[in-house]
Design a protein around this motif. Structure first.
Motif, PDB file in Angstrom:
ATOM      1  N   GLU A 331       0.916  -1.387   0.060  1.00 36.55           N
ATOM      2  CA  GLU A 331       0.402  -0.256  -0.284  1.00 36.55           C
ATOM      3  C   GLU A 331       0.957   1.556   0.083  1.00 36.55           C
ATOM      4  O   GLU A 331       0.195   2.447  -0.135  1.00 36.55           O
ATOM      5  CB  GLU A 331      -1.053   0.452   1.153  1.00 36.55           C
ATOM      6  CG  GLU A 331      -1.981  -1.106   1.199  1.00 36.55           C
ATOM      7  CD  GLU A 331      -0.845  -2.267   2.445  1.00 36.55           C
ATOM      8  OE1 GLU A 331       0.470  -2.694   2.373  1.00 36.55           O
ATOM      9  OE2 GLU A 331      -1.170  -2.200   3.584  1.00 36.55           O
ATOM     10  N   ILE A 332       2.035   1.320   0.449  1.00 41.12           N
ATOM     11  CA  ILE A 332       2.835   2.274   0.328  1.00 41.12           C
ATOM     12  C   ILE A 332       4.107   1.826  -1.025  1.00 41.12           C
ATOM     13  O   ILE A 332       4.885   0.684  -0.102  1.00 41.12           O
ATOM     14  CB  ILE A 332       3.758   2.131   1.985  1.00 41.12           C
ATOM     15  CG1 ILE A 332       2.955   2.600   2.990  1.00 41.12           C
ATOM     16  CG2 ILE A 332       5.010   3.495   1.749  1.00 41.12           C
ATOM     17  CD1 ILE A 332       2.110   4.550   3.216  1.00 41.12           C
ATOM     18  N   ASP A 333       4.536   2.812  -1.579  1.00 42.44           N
ATOM     19  CA  ASP A 333       5.116   2.343  -2.596  1.00 42.44           C
ATOM     20  C   ASP A 333       6.801   2.282  -2.590  1.00 42.44           C
ATOM     21  O   ASP A 333       7.449   1.653  -2.489  1.00 42.44           O
ATOM     22  CB  ASP A 333       4.566   3.430  -3.830  1.00 42.44           C
ATOM     23  CG  ASP A 333       5.426   2.721  -5.424  1.00 42.44           C
ATOM     24  OD1 ASP A 333       5.211   2.005  -5.397  1.00 42.44           O
ATOM     25  OD2 ASP A 333       6.855   3.887  -5.459  1.00 42.44           O
ATOM     26  N   ARG A 334       7.001   3.636  -1.527  1.00 42.93           N
ATOM     27  CA  ARG A 334       8.600   3.829  -1.362  1.00 42.93           C
ATOM     28  C   ARG A 334       8.707   4.767  -0.381  1.00 42.93           C
ATOM     29  O   ARG A 334       7.487   5.206  -0.009  1.00 42.93           O
ATOM     30  CB  ARG A 334       8.897   4.043  -2.376  1.00 42.93           C
ATOM     31  CG  ARG A 334       8.829   4.918  -2.668  1.00 42.93           C
ATOM     32  CD  ARG A 334      10.056   5.575  -3.906  1.00 42.93           C
ATOM     33  NE  ARG A 334       8.901   5.099  -5.173  1.00 42.93           N
ATOM     34  CZ  ARG A 334       9.265   4.784  -6.357  1.00 42.93           C
ATOM     35  NH1 ARG A 334      10.373   5.456  -7.044  1.00 42.93           N
ATOM     36  NH2 ARG A 334       8.997   3.854  -7.528  1.00 42.93           N
ATOM     37  N   VAL A 335       9.860   4.699   0.331  1.00 43.89           N
ATOM     38  CA  VAL A 335       9.846   5.579   1.464  1.00 43.89           C
ATOM     39  C   VAL A 335      10.889   6.489   0.609  1.00 43.89           C
ATOM     40  O   VAL A 335      12.132   6.530   0.435  1.00 43.89           O
ATOM     41  CB  VAL A 335      10.146   4.746   2.370  1.00 43.89           C
ATOM     42  CG1 VAL A 335      10.443   5.672   4.003  1.00 43.89           C
ATOM     43  CG2 VAL A 335       8.939   4.156   3.204  1.00 43.89           C
ATOM     44  N   VAL A 336      10.556   7.963   1.420  1.00 45.66           N
ATOM     45  CA  VAL A 336      11.470   8.880   0.200  1.00 45.66           C
ATOM     46  C   VAL A 336      12.415   9.773   2.237  1.00 45.66           C
ATOM     47  O   VAL A 336      11.681   9.860   2.973  1.00 45.66           O
ATOM     48  CB  VAL A 336      10.930  10.437   0.154  1.00 45.66           C
ATOM     49  CG1 VAL A 336      12.078  11.052  -0.239  1.00 45.66           C
ATOM     50  CG2 VAL A 336      10.257   9.595  -0.672  1.00 45.66           C
ATOM     51  N   ASP A 337      13.718   9.880   2.373  1.00 46.85           N
ATOM     52  CA  ASP A 337      14.137  11.156   2.456  1.00 46.85           C
ATOM     53  C   ASP A 337      15.385  11.355   2.583  1.00 46.85           C
ATOM     54  O   ASP A 337      15.783  10.916   1.752  1.00 46.85           O
ATOM     55  CB  ASP A 337      14.996   9.710   3.957  1.00 46.85           C
ATOM     56  CG  ASP A 337      15.433  10.435   4.767  1.00 46.85           C
ATOM     57  OD1 ASP A 337      14.015   9.306   6.086  1.00 46.85           O
ATOM     58  OD2 ASP A 337      16.529  10.501   5.521  1.00 46.85           O
ATOM     59  N   ILE A 338      15.522  12.829   3.371  1.00 47.76           N
ATOM     60  CA  ILE A 338      16.664  13.065   2.162  1.00 47.76           C
ATOM     61  C   ILE A 338      18.034  12.991   3.212  1.00 47.76           C
ATOM     62  O   ILE A 338      18.818  13.302   2.393  1.00 47.76           O
ATOM     63  CB  ILE A 338      16.184  14.876   3.034  1.00 47.76           C
ATOM     64  CG1 ILE A 338      16.072  14.806   5.239  1.00 47.76           C
ATOM     65  CG2 ILE A 338      15.174  15.510   2.432  1.00 47.76           C
ATOM     66  CD1 ILE A 338      16.594  16.368   5.544  1.00 47.76           C
ATOM     67  N   SER A 339      18.188  11.956   4.059  1.00 42.75           N
ATOM     68  CA  SER A 339      19.592  11.663   4.432  1.00 42.75           C
ATOM     69  C   SER A 339      20.098  10.807   3.124  1.00 42.75           C
ATOM     70  O   SER A 339      19.338   9.663   3.158  1.00 42.75           O
ATOM     71  CB  SER A 339      19.677  10.864   5.695  1.00 42.75           C
ATOM     72  OG  SER A 339      20.464  10.518   6.513  1.00 42.75           O
ATOM     73  N   PRO A 340      21.327  11.067   2.455  1.00 43.94           N
ATOM     74  CA  PRO A 340      21.868  10.255   1.139  1.00 43.94           C
ATOM     75  C   PRO A 340      22.257   9.619   1.748  1.00 43.94           C
ATOM     76  O   PRO A 340      21.746   8.189   1.181  1.00 43.94           O
ATOM     77  CB  PRO A 340      22.830  10.820   1.038  1.00 43.94           C
ATOM     78  CG  PRO A 340      22.854  12.123   0.994  1.00 43.94           C
ATOM     79  CD  PRO A 340      21.672  12.415   2.705  1.00 43.94           C
TER      80      PRO A 340
END
Ligand SMILES: [Zn+2]
Length: 395
Positions: A331-340
């Motif tokens: 249901e959640i396609d992916r997770v985004v994070d600003i930490s490289p």
């Protein structure tokens, strides 16, 4: 999942006051025991060790703690960490805190010790802004470093680790991890020089606010303790520290406590232990949080059914625990994070892939779920900069 390790709850006395009159009010089973470590494959991420969280409220001091915590299951090895200073909002907060301490405690030309310093960002700011010298300890560091101003050691602080007492001790988001917080604070106090003005600053998540606002996404295995202002004060006063101030910070999400090694003035009048108020919010927490989780499960299912792409922003504690507490899958396609450092890795427990904000220009999600309202404005700005037109939902 086959590889889970189950731990039976064990009754333990309150780690702050030693009281044995504690009431269990909330339990979560099969929670990953390490939430702030990300994995290189989805298989490894899903196969993490799991255990139960069994929260109890101490009737004597209003402290909330995981009564079935087993410290051998929570490992803080290299790769563990949750640096937040990639966010300008968090950096501003760290900056304000540093300036507050430099001014309030006259920290100039002093030696400052930070316990659990992470990559040393905050300690370095204290040193740069006040011409101080810093020593940081953190066992999750890959190696020791020393640039002549800030020395970072890749180990836990133990009594006797330094030749002489320091002028100030800082400890942010570590005390709640200690299986014996009383001993931890005692060790911190003994690191301070026996001289007037030796001071301390501790910061922890605000447990009272968590239970009042039903923010169960902040419940994770690594946290033994969920402090109220009263239980945090009691811990520090009990260790012999001269507490000058305890207050909510970071929009009420944290609690900060500060003061001196030795009391030269009458003890500060501390807010009376509000066991009753804490008890009220804890009593209804389990039912309310269960309802909240179910409403999110329904929403995610409906969006998925409608063929919409939903993305979660933030692979920090709240995001990881949101996915785990809901048992979220595709249901959640992916997770985004600003930490490289997190890009290309996978979320412990659920195995969601973590990607950079730029990825959203291809993924084109209909919805972005934001875990912390403190970062909503910053995230909206980044989405606008990327040209991603989407609906932002704040949890
Ligand atoms: Zn207690």
């Amino acid at each position: 999942m086959d590889s889970v390790t189950r731990v039976e709850p064990a009754q333990t006395p309150c780690p702050v006051c030693g009281g044995t009159d504690a009431q269990h009010f909330f339990r979560l089973d099969d929670v990953p025991t390490v939430c702030n470590r990300h994995w290189t494959s989805p298989e490894e991420a899903v196969a993490v060790r799991r255990a139960a969280i069994d929260l109890a409220l101490c009737a004597d001091c209003s402290h909330v703690y995981n009564a079935s915590f087993d410290e051998t299951l929570a490992e803080y090895t290299e790769g563990y960490g949750n640096p937040l200073h990639g966010s300008t909002i968090f950096r501003d907060y760290a900056e304000q805190t540093a300036r507050h301490l430099l001014e309030g405690f006259g920290l100039r030309g002093k030696t400052i010790l930070e316990l659990g310093c992470g990559d040393g960002y905050f300690l370095r700011r204290l040193c740069e802004l006040g011409d101080n010298r810093g020593i940081g300890f953190d066992r999750s560091l890959p190696q020791a470093t020393n640039d002549g101003v800030v020395s970072l050691r890749a180990e836990d602080f133990v009594p006797g680790a330094l030749d002489e007492g320091v002028d100030f001790v800082v400890c942010r988001h570590v005390v709640e991890h200690a299986s014996d917080p009383t001993r931890f604070v005692d060790v911190a106090r003994r690191a301070l020089a026996q001289q007037p003005g030796s001071g301390f600053y501790f910061e922890v998540p605000n447990g009272s606010s968590l239970f009042e606002t039903r923010s169960g996404w902040d419940i994770l295995y690594e946290h033994v303790s969920y402090f109220s202002a009263a239980s945090l004060s009691r811990l520090c006063v009990g260790a012999g520290l001269d507490v000058r101030q305890v207050r909510p910070s970071f929009a009420g999400q944290y609690l900060s406590i500060e003061g001196y090694r030795d009391g030269t003035r009458p003890p500060l009048a501390i807010e009376p232990v509000r066991v009753a108020a804490q008890s009220d919010s804890c009593r209804d927490f389990a039912t309310d949080f269960e309802a909240l989780m179910n409403s999110w499960r329904d929403k995610l299912r409906d969006w998925k059914k409608a063929g919409e792409v939903t993305v979660l922003w933030g692979a920090g504690t709240k995001g990881v625990m949101f996915l785990n507490h809901l048992g979220a899958g595709s249901e959640i396609d992916r997770v985004v994070d600003i930490s490289p450092g997190k890009h290309g890795l996978y979320v412990p427990g659920t195995g969601h892939r973590i990607c950079s904000p730029k990825d959203l220009t291809r993924a084109r999600p209909q919805r972005v779920i934001v875990m912390n309202e403190q970062y909503e404005r910053e995230i909206r700005e980044q989405l606008a900069d990327l040209g991603v037109d989407t609906t932002v939902c704040v949890v």
